[in-house]
Design a protein around this motif. Structure first.
Motif, PDB file in Angstrom:
ATOM      1  N   UNK A   1      -1.381  -1.252  -5.762  1.00  0.00           N
ATOM      2  CA  UNK A   1      -2.379  -0.506  -6.533  1.00  0.00           C
ATOM      3  C   UNK A   1      -2.172  -0.762  -8.026  1.00  0.00           C
TER       4      UNK A   1
ATOM      5  N   UNK B   1       1.936   1.779   0.627  1.00  0.00           N
ATOM      6  CA  UNK B   1       2.361   2.787  -0.334  1.00  0.00           C
ATOM      7  C   UNK B   1       2.000   2.209  -1.696  1.00  0.00           C
ATOM      8  N   UNK B   2       1.563   3.036  -2.648  1.00  0.00           N
ATOM      9  CA  UNK B   2       0.996   2.474  -3.885  1.00  0.00           C
ATOM     10  C   UNK B   2       1.884   1.456  -4.610  1.00  0.00           C
ATOM     11  N   UNK B   3       3.222   1.603  -4.625  1.00  0.00           N
ATOM     12  CA  UNK B   3       4.012   0.591  -5.346  1.00  0.00           C
ATOM     13  C   UNK B   3       4.086  -0.756  -4.641  1.00  0.00           C
ATOM     14  N   UNK B   4       3.649  -0.811  -3.388  1.00  0.00           N
ATOM     15  CA  UNK B   4       3.883  -2.032  -2.600  1.00  0.00           C
ATOM     16  C   UNK B   4       2.656  -2.539  -1.846  1.00  0.00           C
ATOM     17  N   UNK B   5       1.532  -1.880  -1.987  1.00  0.00           N
ATOM     18  CA  UNK B   5       0.366  -2.341  -1.247  1.00  0.00           C
ATOM     19  C   UNK B   5      -0.878  -1.573  -1.627  1.00  0.00           C
ATOM     20  N   UNK B   6      -1.882  -1.689  -0.791  1.00  0.00           N
ATOM     21  CA  UNK B   6      -3.155  -1.008  -0.973  1.00  0.00           C
ATOM     22  C   UNK B   6      -3.622  -0.557   0.400  1.00  0.00           C
TER      23      UNK B   6
ATOM     24  N   UNK C   1      -2.917   0.920 -10.571  1.00  0.00           N
ATOM     25  CA  UNK C   1      -2.459   2.014 -11.436  1.00  0.00           C
ATOM     26  C   UNK C   1      -0.935   2.099 -11.497  1.00  0.00           C
ATOM     27  N   UNK C   2      -0.254   1.527 -10.510  1.00  0.00           N
ATOM     28  CA  UNK C   2       1.202   1.551 -10.509  1.00  0.00           C
ATOM     29  C   UNK C   2       1.700   0.323 -11.270  1.00  0.00           C
ATOM     30  N   UNK C   3       2.718   0.481 -12.107  1.00  0.00           N
ATOM     31  CA  UNK C   3       3.141  -0.645 -12.960  1.00  0.00           C
ATOM     32  C   UNK C   3       3.503  -1.899 -12.166  1.00  0.00           C
TER      33      UNK C   3
END
Lengths: 460, 460
Positions: free
Chosen positions: B371, B434-439, B373-375
């Motif tokens: 995602x 999970x947002x830090x690792x996928x969409x 929005x996540x750095x």
């Protein structure tokens, strides 16, 4: 022209609306949204609290303007109160408190789930102003944000150690708070076997989270020192006080609207739908966290996940326009980042497989994410579940450090589960290899070979 | 007790020997190794030259002691010169130059491949002492290492821009050398479509590699200024001089031993075997880079890869003991890290699919690894190939920054190819998020949806 109404501004409702507009731009699509935050990424909220995501507006998958640009109409701050199935009319309460009837040709209900309170006495009576929080919507997010900013609480108790609980523990620690995490069962992250949950437990402890397992919270009350939770731990009374309490013990399907309209409840007290997202009520479809989940290995269950809601919503949108797509089914693939660890699973664990009629065995293994001679290799810990009667892959659990590509390695198992492969076939897969990123037999295959070796006698 | 001889100390021979010892510890296993470096990771050599891997001994998957501890006998610096098929005897030249006959019950030949010289005039006459190198064995590695250390060459020409060529360009740049990379075709990394090869080209340029495409090298000679390569570029004469020249233009199967014994050559002038690794010569099996490759989409081809050699070797070892395993087939999955970029592919590209009788279309797409929005989100660039007649997935190419989990994302496609899934079924896969690792729809599915959208008219 079809008049389509979707209820719900989260994954299912928006996916349905987008798909309908994409497939047939002549469709008149209205989305009824209870708040003013359609298409926000609820899964991203913990990262707003770590400070990694800012401003909060960036949590929107798409802005309202983006959504409206697709040609759909958004009815924000509008609450669906009743469905007249025979008359094909939806009653809504508008932002000014009035009631309005909306006619539809097809209705898609994506009212999702509500945070569970797990029967904790006193919780209902407390509010965010008291320091008692749940976290399931943007409203919850703003309330917690306000509380953190104005009261500056120094200590938090998190009731629950599932995905959101673990992510919020990281957020509070990042903000310099002391965190106590209470878990009912013997180990955190109970979606994994405790042998792997223990690795997550260690990661929490390493980062300063006080983890207390085997603890059931039965009550919460406001005390001079803050909020005090009561319960039992290992059969003994348990009591702890903190400035803030966050209750994240799962969700329950939000079924009121469909129940009143005559829909049936099934697994997990969720609304029964078939694979086509039909509720059984004419012209009424449903998708998302409020409905039962068709699972490729378990049959019908309740397993609310954002990925599933997107797929179900897309299918509902398609079928409401006359298509006949079926949801292919979940295999329960999930992943969570906890500090510097990533934990993932797909398919079934031993006890779930037994319940579903399989004859499983689960075998543990560890294998490096890439060739050890290349810098930065770390072991990934696996637990592989297979059927001892026919060698079929039933499930996989993985825990590894961030950067070990655990999140996408679990997808290889998920794809094999979808295709019904045996563990021996899994070994035959032609997976990628370069020394900085893998091994000639990828770690996922090394784990599968460990299962085969342990069960060789059974299968030969 | 079976007397098994495996020829070759690399992936195929060692895998066969290990598997035989594992399955039946009573098997008498001898491995004939032409040099004294059994079970070294040839794929890891470039990382010795970047300085990331040290000492060179750590490139061994297993030490000689590890191998011998499994109960196999190693005959090092021993060269197989002839097979008496009827008499089941192998003639070898021992380290002291004598010839010796070894009796066997079953023989597994894993003599691998030899570096191609691509018909470059003058190359045969030059040696590492002159600064002319190939890189395919530990002997080559030591010769290059010695040359780099003693002569301290400042400039290098690399002939070839495939996997090893690109990795060695990174190694030379890391050592502070100037590097010119010559590529015969219009773009580097010709295993990918040029649209994606161009991204790799940019990465090379960014890190200071001078990339010269459309350049055919026809000769090389020693000159006062160093080594001068001659050829043509875009139809014009081309000449360039450097302190060192590395020729990495692929490999050719090393088939002499089996040819003399009566085996047939097939695709790529490699030795013909069936899926069971049978050569057609009684009691003689073969595996690895010297034999044809059974490909699930292409039929019989020649595609030497370490992953495939491991699988074939394992099967040969198993079948030599009386089993009847079949190699399930390659789908051509490959990945390479080039500086901070990772490029991967599996299955077929358009022109390959057409040759194989499919009716393909290839569609480009880009999607963030997680995602936005996540750095730290970065786009992954995809090219998806599917069959327009039935929607079957035929291939995928991916390029993304290191850390975008491209290496394991390609495995999801590879697994789907193994199972023969359609692109629509690929969209149904339950992949992790999970947002830090996928969409919610993983990037691999976003790319598949782009293919479906572009080919919707064909399929409906």
């Amino acid at each position: 022209m079809t008049h389509l109404i979707a209820i719900g501004g989260s994954d299912a409702g928006i996916s349905a609306a987008l798909r309908a507009r994409e497939l047939d731009p002549s469709t008149d699509v209205t989305v009824v949204v209870a708040d003013e935050y359609p298409n926000f990424s609820i899964c991203g909220i913990p990262y707003y609290f770590t400070g990694e995501v800012a401003p909060w507006q960036s949590l929107a998958h798409r802005t309202s303007a983006d959504l409206e640009a697709t040609g759909m109409r958004l009815r924000l701050n509008t609450f669906a109160t009743g469905i007249d199935v025979a008359g094909r009319r939806l009653t809504v309460r508008t932002p000014d408190g009035a009631f309005e009837d909306l006619a539809y040709d097809e209705l898609i209900v994506g009212t999702g789930a509500l945070p569970s309170h797990a029967g904790i006495a006193g919780l209902e009576a407390l509010s965010p102003e008291d320091g008692a929080h749940v976290i399931h919507s943007m409203g919850d997010t703003f309330a917690l944000d306000h509380d953190l900013t104005t009261r500056q609480p120094q200590s938090a108790i998190i009731v629950g150690a599932g995905y959101v609980g673990l992510e919020m523990a990281e957020a509070f620690i990042t903000r310099g708070m002391t965190v106590t995490q209470l878990q009912r069962g013997p180990e955190v992250l109970s979606t994994l076997d405790p042998e792997l949950g223990a690795l997550v437990h260690d990661e929490l402890t390493t980062h300063g989270v006080e983890v207390v397992t085997n603890t059931t919270v039965t009550g919460i009350e406001k005390t001079p020192a803050g909020l005090t939770v009561n319960g039992s731990r290992d059969g003994q009374p348990f009591e702890q006080t903190a400035d803030l309490v966050l209750v994240v013990v799962g969700v329950r399907p939000n079924t009121e609207l469909l129940e009143q309209a005559g829909a049936s409840l099934g697994a997990g007290r969720a609304v029964v739908v078939d694979e086509h997202m039909r509720t059984g009520l004419p012209h009424v479809w449903a998708a998302g966290d409020g409905i039962v989940t068709h699972h490729r290995l378990l049959g019908v269950t309740y397993l609310p996940l954002g990925t599933t809601s997107h797929k179900q919503g897309r299918i509902a949108g398609e079928n409401a326009l006359g298509s006949d797509r079926a949801f292919a089914g979940s295999v329960g693939t999930q992943v969570v980042k906890v500090f510097d660890l990533v934990a993932a699973r797909t398919g079934l664990r031993d006890h779930e497989a037994i319940t579903a009629g399989f004859t499983p065995a689960t075998v543990a293994a560890a294998a490096d994410d890439h060739k050890r001679y290349y810098p930065g290799a770390h072991p990934i810990h696996f637990r592989i579940t297979g059927d001892t009667s026919d060698g079929r892959l039933l499930g996989a659990q993985l825990v590894g450090r961030r950067g070990t590509e655990v999140a996408k390695r679990v997808d290889t198992y998920a794809t094999a589960l979808y295709a019904g492969l045996t563990i021996e076939q899994f070994d035959d897969l032609d997976l990628s290899y370069t020394p900085p990123l893998g091994s000639p037999w990828d770690a996922v295959q090394v784990a599968a070979q460990a299962w085969s070796a342990a069960n060789a006698k059974v299968l030969v």
